[in-house]
Design a protein around this motif. Sequence first.
Motif, PDB file in Angstrom:
ATOM      1  N   VAL A 192       0.824  -1.207   0.000  1.00 16.91           N
ATOM      2  CA  VAL A 192       0.000   0.000   0.000  1.00 16.91           C
ATOM      3  C   VAL A 192       0.862   1.263   0.000  1.00 16.91           C
ATOM      4  CG1 VAL A 192      -1.841  -1.189   1.256  1.00 16.91           C
ATOM      5  CG2 VAL A 192      -0.202   0.212   2.518  1.00 16.91           C
ATOM      6  N   GLU A 193       0.307   2.294  -0.577  1.00 13.29           N
ATOM      7  CA  GLU A 193       0.871   3.640  -0.492  1.00 13.29           C
ATOM      8  C   GLU A 193      -0.285   4.619  -0.325  1.00 13.29           C
ATOM      9  OE1 GLU A 193       3.190   6.433   0.260  1.00 13.29           O
ATOM     10  OE2 GLU A 193       4.195   4.567  -0.297  1.00 13.29           O
ATOM     11  N   ILE A 194      -0.032   5.697   0.385  1.00 12.57           N
ATOM     12  CA  ILE A 194      -1.085   6.647   0.709  1.00 12.57           C
ATOM     13  C   ILE A 194      -0.841   7.950  -0.046  1.00 12.57           C
ATOM     14  CG2 ILE A 194      -2.386   7.744   2.574  1.00 12.57           C
ATOM     15  CD1 ILE A 194      -2.039   4.654   2.846  1.00 12.57           C
ATOM     16  N   ALA A 195      -1.875   8.463  -0.694  1.00 14.13           N
ATOM     17  CA  ALA A 195      -1.819   9.777  -1.335  1.00 14.13           C
ATOM     18  C   ALA A 195      -2.868  10.677  -0.690  1.00 14.13           C
ATOM     19  CB  ALA A 195      -2.072   9.655  -2.832  1.00 14.13           C
ATOM     20  N   ILE A 196      -2.446  11.813  -0.186  1.00 11.91           N
ATOM     21  CA  ILE A 196      -3.381  12.781   0.392  1.00 11.91           C
ATOM     22  C   ILE A 196      -3.927  13.626  -0.751  1.00 11.91           C
ATOM     23  CG2 ILE A 196      -3.707  14.662   2.045  1.00 11.91           C
ATOM     24  CD1 ILE A 196      -3.040  11.947   3.318  1.00 11.91           C
ATOM     25  N   GLU A 197      -5.196  13.429  -1.067  1.00  9.61           N
ATOM     26  CA  GLU A 197      -5.819  14.121  -2.194  1.00  9.61           C
ATOM     27  C   GLU A 197      -6.254  15.530  -1.819  1.00  9.61           C
ATOM     28  OE1 GLU A 197      -5.415  12.547  -4.791  1.00  9.61           O
ATOM     29  OE2 GLU A 197      -5.419  10.420  -4.315  1.00  9.61           O
ATOM     30  N   GLU A 198      -6.638  15.715  -0.570  1.00  9.17           N
ATOM     31  CA  GLU A 198      -7.082  17.028  -0.112  1.00  9.17           C
ATOM     32  C   GLU A 198      -6.732  17.191   1.355  1.00  9.17           C
ATOM     33  OE1 GLU A 198     -11.132  19.808  -0.060  1.00  9.17           O
ATOM     34  OE2 GLU A 198     -11.316  17.618   0.005  1.00  9.17           O
ATOM     35  N   TYR A 199      -6.217  18.360   1.693  1.00 14.57           N
ATOM     36  CA  TYR A 199      -5.957  18.694   3.086  1.00 14.57           C
ATOM     37  C   TYR A 199      -6.387  20.146   3.285  1.00 14.57           C
ATOM     38  CZ  TYR A 199      -3.697  18.478   7.670  1.00 14.57           C
ATOM     39  OH  TYR A 199      -3.459  18.471   9.027  1.00 14.57           O
ATOM     40  N   ARG A 200      -7.520  20.307   3.960  1.00 15.90           N
ATOM     41  CA  ARG A 200      -8.071  21.645   4.143  1.00 15.90           C
ATOM     42  C   ARG A 200      -8.082  21.998   5.625  1.00 15.90           C
ATOM     43  NH1 ARG A 200     -12.571  20.980   1.686  1.00 15.90           N
ATOM     44  NH2 ARG A 200     -14.165  21.322   3.270  1.00 15.90           N
ATOM     45  N   GLU A 201      -7.317  23.013   5.978  1.00 19.37           N
ATOM     46  CA  GLU A 201      -7.248  23.461   7.370  1.00 19.37           C
ATOM     47  C   GLU A 201      -8.312  24.527   7.629  1.00 19.37           C
ATOM     48  OE1 GLU A 201      -3.258  24.074   9.109  1.00 19.37           O
ATOM     49  OE2 GLU A 201      -2.508  23.650   7.088  1.00 19.37           O
ATOM     50  N   GLU A 202      -9.142  24.278   8.651  1.00 19.24           N
ATOM     51  CA  GLU A 202     -10.138  25.243   9.089  1.00 19.24           C
ATOM     52  C   GLU A 202      -9.865  25.582  10.549  1.00 19.24           C
ATOM     53  OE1 GLU A 202     -14.008  23.655   8.267  1.00 19.24           O
ATOM     54  OE2 GLU A 202     -13.587  23.367   6.131  1.00 19.24           O
ATOM     55  N   PRO A 203     -10.463  26.645  11.086  1.00 22.61           N
ATOM     56  CA  PRO A 203     -10.141  27.062  12.455  1.00 22.61           C
ATOM     57  C   PRO A 203     -10.308  25.969  13.504  1.00 22.61           C
ATOM     58  CG  PRO A 203     -11.375  28.779  11.338  1.00 22.61           C
ATOM     59  CD  PRO A 203     -11.369  27.598  10.415  1.00 22.61           C
ATOM     60  N   ILE A 220     -11.225  22.500  12.664  1.00 17.48           N
ATOM     61  CA  ILE A 220     -11.163  21.131  12.146  1.00 17.48           C
ATOM     62  C   ILE A 220     -10.295  21.098  10.891  1.00 17.48           C
ATOM     63  CG2 ILE A 220     -13.209  21.346  10.660  1.00 17.48           C
ATOM     64  CD1 ILE A 220     -13.945  18.456  11.519  1.00 17.48           C
ATOM     65  N   ASP A 221      -9.557  19.990  10.709  1.00 23.44           N
ATOM     66  CA  ASP A 221      -8.843  19.742   9.455  1.00 23.44           C
ATOM     67  C   ASP A 221      -9.599  18.670   8.688  1.00 23.44           C
ATOM     68  OD1 ASP A 221      -6.980  21.552  10.237  1.00 23.44           O
ATOM     69  OD2 ASP A 221      -5.270  20.167  10.245  1.00 23.44           O
ATOM     70  N   ARG A 222      -9.844  18.914   7.415  1.00 29.43           N
ATOM     71  CA  ARG A 222     -10.566  17.959   6.560  1.00 29.43           C
ATOM     72  C   ARG A 222      -9.575  17.313   5.600  1.00 29.43           C
ATOM     73  NH1 ARG A 222     -15.957  18.801   7.446  1.00 29.43           N
ATOM     74  NH2 ARG A 222     -16.468  20.787   8.453  1.00 29.43           N
ATOM     75  N   ILE A 223      -9.463  15.992   5.714  1.00 23.38           N
ATOM     76  CA  ILE A 223      -8.450  15.250   4.963  1.00 23.38           C
ATOM     77  C   ILE A 223      -9.117  14.160   4.139  1.00 23.38           C
ATOM     78  CG2 ILE A 223      -6.341  13.860   5.129  1.00 23.38           C
ATOM     79  CD1 ILE A 223      -5.946  15.107   7.951  1.00 23.38           C
ATOM     80  N   ALA A 224      -8.777  14.099   2.859  1.00 26.12           N
ATOM     81  CA  ALA A 224      -9.215  13.009   1.993  1.00 26.12           C
ATOM     82  C   ALA A 224      -7.983  12.280   1.486  1.00 26.12           C
ATOM     83  CB  ALA A 224     -10.039  13.543   0.818  1.00 26.12           C
ATOM     84  N   ALA A 225      -7.931  10.973   1.696  1.00 26.73           N
ATOM     85  CA  ALA A 225      -6.747  10.190   1.335  1.00 26.73           C
ATOM     86  C   ALA A 225      -7.147   8.975   0.518  1.00 26.73           C
ATOM     87  CB  ALA A 225      -5.999   9.741   2.590  1.00 26.73           C
ATOM     88  N   THR A 226      -6.313   8.638  -0.457  1.00 29.13           N
ATOM     89  CA  THR A 226      -6.500   7.422  -1.244  1.00 29.13           C
ATOM     90  C   THR A 226      -5.413   6.421  -0.871  1.00 29.13           C
ATOM     91  OG1 THR A 226      -7.476   8.614  -3.112  1.00 29.13           O
ATOM     92  CG2 THR A 226      -6.593   6.427  -3.562  1.00 29.13           C
ATOM     93  N   ILE A 227      -5.858   5.203  -0.561  1.00 24.97           N
ATOM     94  CA  ILE A 227      -4.924   4.101  -0.290  1.00 24.97           C
ATOM     95  C   ILE A 227      -4.773   3.306  -1.581  1.00 24.97           C
ATOM     96  CG2 ILE A 227      -4.470   2.050   1.095  1.00 24.97           C
ATOM     97  CD1 ILE A 227      -6.476   3.211   3.170  1.00 24.97           C
ATOM     98  N   TYR A 228      -3.571   3.288  -2.125  1.00 25.80           N
ATOM     99  CA  TYR A 228      -3.311   2.534  -3.348  1.00 25.80           C
ATOM    100  C   TYR A 228      -2.772   1.154  -2.996  1.00 25.80           C
ATOM    101  CZ  TYR A 228      -4.006   6.701  -6.175  1.00 25.80           C
ATOM    102  OH  TYR A 228      -4.566   7.800  -6.792  1.00 25.80           O
TER     103      TYR A 228
END
Length: 293
Positions: free
Chosen positions: A209-220, A222-230
């Motif tokens: 497996v390898e992990i790619a962070i597709e989105e990392y959005r920092e808010e005051p 909460i942090d919103r993270i979307a990751a794909t596991i290949y």
Amino acid sequence: MHKSGFVNIIGNPNVGKSTLMNELVGERLSIITSKAQTTRHRIMGIVNGDDFQIVYSDTPGILKPAYKLQESMMHFVSDALSDADVILYVTDTVERGDETSEAIVATLARGTTPVIVVINKIDLTTQEQLEELVGRWHDRLPSAAVVPVSALNRFNMEGLLDAIVARLPEGEPYYPKDTLTDRPLRFFASEIIREKILLNYQKEIPYSVEIAIEEYREEPTIDRIAATIYVARESQKAILIGRRGEMLKKVGTAARIDLEKFLDKKVFLQLFVKVSDNWRDSDKQLRRFGYME
């Protein structure tokens, strides 16, 4: 007089390099599991004192490569040998070297870079056995310092720090004094997710497996993270997801909890799984994941 230098940590798998790195830095930068090949990249951690700056690098465990990913991992080790101001060669009280690691030790013996042999896990041996082991390392690397420690129990970490600082060259800091690492938050998010996969799956899955962070959005708040596991094969995708998605949910929950501790804020984590055929032997994919330039 100010001292500053790059202190690179090398050694065989499972001798405790990542635990040592985290204890030296005082932060959890490298993931830790009982499985070999847990560390894949060079991970930098920076420690500052009033009159010194140490730039540590954790590296993958020394091994004989079986595919291109492992070849890239060993390039990180070779680079660490060539660009260090001080080398920490980490061993422990039970390991037995192989042909590959013996070649590394021979390289250290021929080189001019200061070497500190760190004998880790000394809580697992007797005083008599430790003295014998220290003597053997003095014979193999006569110009090296030999420092016994227990990174897990934080034994003799101050002694090791003193030995490192004594061998640093004089110089100005390479980084601002409040810098902890050169890696972005995305990197640590991917590593924490990968750690949970290493802990929850057996056999080939963790190494495929390898992990790619597709989105990392920092808010005051909460942090919103979307990751794909290949994964490398279609059959691995089903195993990773599990029945009704239960295994993937378990990994996601554990990763989110650790990410919230690491970031000290709430995290919303989404995980997806995709197949990237045989990515461990693909130059294109290895470049994409940061293993090749």
